[in-house]
Write an enzyme that holds these catalytic residues in place. Structure first.
Site, PDB file in Angstrom:
ATOM      1  N   SER A  64      24.536 -34.116  50.805  1.00 37.36           N
ATOM      2  CA  SER A  64      23.359 -34.923  50.514  1.00 37.36           C
ATOM      3  C   SER A  64      23.573 -35.732  49.245  1.00 37.36           C
ATOM      4  O   SER A  64      24.042 -35.185  48.244  1.00 37.36           O
ATOM      5  CB  SER A  64      22.135 -34.027  50.340  1.00 37.36           C
ATOM      6  OG  SER A  64      21.098 -34.730  49.681  1.00 37.36           O
ATOM      7  N   ALA A 123       5.741 -33.161  49.433  1.00 32.21           N
ATOM      8  CA  ALA A 123       4.564 -34.020  49.316  1.00 32.21           C
ATOM      9  C   ALA A 123       3.701 -34.014  50.570  1.00 32.21           C
ATOM     10  O   ALA A 123       2.746 -34.779  50.661  1.00 32.21           O
ATOM     11  CB  ALA A 123       5.003 -35.456  48.998  1.00 32.21           C
ATOM     12  N   LEU A 125       4.722 -34.967  53.511  1.00 36.73           N
ATOM     13  CA  LEU A 125       5.067 -36.174  54.263  1.00 36.73           C
ATOM     14  C   LEU A 125       6.237 -35.944  55.218  1.00 36.73           C
ATOM     15  O   LEU A 125       6.871 -36.873  55.678  1.00 36.73           O
ATOM     16  CB  LEU A 125       5.380 -37.325  53.297  1.00 36.73           C
ATOM     17  CG  LEU A 125       4.246 -37.671  52.326  1.00 36.73           C
ATOM     18  CD1 LEU A 125       4.674 -38.763  51.351  1.00 36.73           C
ATOM     19  CD2 LEU A 125       2.981 -38.090  53.079  1.00 36.73           C
ATOM     20  N   SER A 128      11.243 -32.576  55.753  1.00 31.68           N
ATOM     21  CA  SER A 128      12.100 -31.679  56.532  1.00 31.68           C
ATOM     22  C   SER A 128      12.247 -32.164  57.965  1.00 31.68           C
ATOM     23  O   SER A 128      13.350 -32.139  58.520  1.00 31.68           O
ATOM     24  CB  SER A 128      11.536 -30.250  56.508  1.00 31.68           C
ATOM     25  OG  SER A 128      10.220 -30.209  57.028  1.00 31.68           O
ATOM     26  N   ASP A 172       5.084 -33.051  63.302  1.00 38.87           N
ATOM     27  CA  ASP A 172       5.945 -33.790  62.375  1.00 38.87           C
ATOM     28  C   ASP A 172       7.172 -34.340  63.079  1.00 38.87           C
ATOM     29  O   ASP A 172       7.560 -35.499  62.891  1.00 38.87           O
ATOM     30  CB  ASP A 172       6.385 -32.876  61.227  1.00 38.87           C
ATOM     31  CG  ASP A 172       5.206 -32.378  60.406  1.00 38.87           C
ATOM     32  OD1 ASP A 172       4.081 -32.867  60.607  1.00 38.87           O
ATOM     33  OD2 ASP A 172       5.429 -31.486  59.567  1.00 38.87           O
TER      34      ASP A 172
END
Length: 385
Positions: A64, A123, A125, A128, A172
């Site tokens: 990452s 947050a 949002l 993940s 999500d």
């Protein structure tokens, strides 16, 4: 493309492709998805991006650039050895997708993956889900699996449930995989049917603000799981498959039947049933060309999340109280709660004043500076290079 060049420098070759998957913000319908209910999210311009190549030696390498919690080094694992608990931290999300695909019988081998993300973590949002969906889409294309977007979303959800250990619903992942630009996604989480609802607030002189309180939440800490268990206990006591099967007209009778249950269970039931109804009411308002009236339902939803489900926080409550007091049409916390973000529906000409009022209220309360931006419905997961 920067991420492809970084992949080359990291792994010694150009990637086979680059993919992106967005975070999301949920307009209405919270804690309803694992109850097979209704939700109305929209994809954000913020994305997780993955440069990916296949490997033929069964090795998975993950790196990452900027995901919070990444130490900067490459995380390496044998795909045959992947199992829940075998990879921790941020890398568990992409590794979990590899495991879920293989566990479902799909012929996925090794891979080199380099990730970057602009989705704020913690947050509310769906940072993940963006990691999971971008990994799933890349591997689906590279290994020729031919899976549809809903199937990829379900596998990504399984990665988070079974590999990472967060008992989230499927909203999500479906929003990240299936949303389209300029639309909100009206999703029935029971059968995964969905409708793209036009959502052009600017044309109506409106703006949807996202206020990131910058209070981090960790849904794996048990509080989210407790609410899910409360919902499941309520459904069992009522003799229904899930709380989706309790209509708003049946709510009073259902609560009477639950008099022997704990107050926490009763509150979970009341929230889920009323929030499913709020989603239907919001859809009716949007279809009827009355988006301003949605504001009152946002406040109603926040009150339910705060008082019944008890997943709000002082910072989130301050956002809602201040924004509405400064002239917003409505506001509510969004996501799993205990911190994270709120959404604020406001007339475009009042957006700056409302933002300033919220920022000022945070300063007066001794909180940090919140992050505030306008949510513009963006495209779902796609190949970008």
């Amino acid at each position: 493309m920067r991420i492809a060049a970084e992949f080359d420098a990291l792994y010694g070759a150009r990637p086979e492709g680059v993919w992106a998957a967005p975070g999301r913000v949920n307009l209405i319908g919270e804690y309803t998805d694992f109850n097979e209910g209704f939700v109305l999210p929209l994809a954000l311009p913020h994305t997780a991006v993955a440069a990916v190549s296949r490997r033929d030696d069964g090795v998975l390498r993950l790196h990452s650039r900027d995901i919070e919690g990444a130490a900067g080094g490459v995380v390496q694992a044998e795909v045959d050895a992947l199992a829940p608990g075998s990879v921790s931290g941020w890398a568990a999300y992409p590794a979990g997708v590899v495991w879920a695909l293989r566990d479902a019988g799909h012929a996925v081998g090794g891979a080199d993956i380099h990730l970057a993300s602009t989705v704020p973590t913690g947050a509310g949002l769906s940072s993940s889900a963006a990691l999971e969906v971008v990994t799933a889409l890349a591997l689906d294309e590279l290994y020729g699996l031919g899976l549809g977007r809903p199937a990829l979303a379900v596998l990504a959800q399984r990665a988070e449930n079974a590999f990472v250990g967060v008992p989230c619903g499927v909203m999500d992942q479906m929003a990240s995989a299936c949303a389209t630009e300029g639309h909100a996604l009206f999703l029935d989480t029971r059968d995964l049917s969905f409708r793209q609802v036009p959502f052009d607030l600017a044309a109506d002189g409106l703006r949807l603000l996202v206020v990131d309180t910058r209070v981090k939440h960790a849904l794996g800490d048990g509080a989210y799981a407790e609410r899910r268990a409360g919902c499941e206990a309520g459904a069992r006591a009522l003799g229904v498959r899930t709380l989706r099967d309790v209509s708003i007209a049946q709510l009073d009778d259902a609560l009477r039947k639950l008099e022997g249950e704990t107050e926490a269970v009763r509150r979970c039931v009341r929230h889920v049933v009323t929030d499913n109804d709020r989603v239907a009411r919001v859809i009716a308002l949007l279809d009827g060309g009355d988006p301003r009236a949605v504001g009152a339902l946002l406040v109603e939803g926040h009150t339910s999340l705060r008082d019944d489900l008890r997943v709000s926080s002082p910072e989130l409550d301050l956002v809602v109280e201040t924004a509405v007091g400064a002239g917003a049409l409505g506001a509510r916390m969004t996501g799993g709660g205990f911190g994270g973000s709120a959404v604020v529906l406001v007339e475009s000409e009042r957006a700056d004043a409302v933002s300033a009022a919220v920022t000022g209220a945070f300063a007066a309360a001794g909180y940090g500076v919140p992050g505030i931006f306008a949510a513009v419905p963006a495209a779902g997961a796609r190949r970008v290079g």
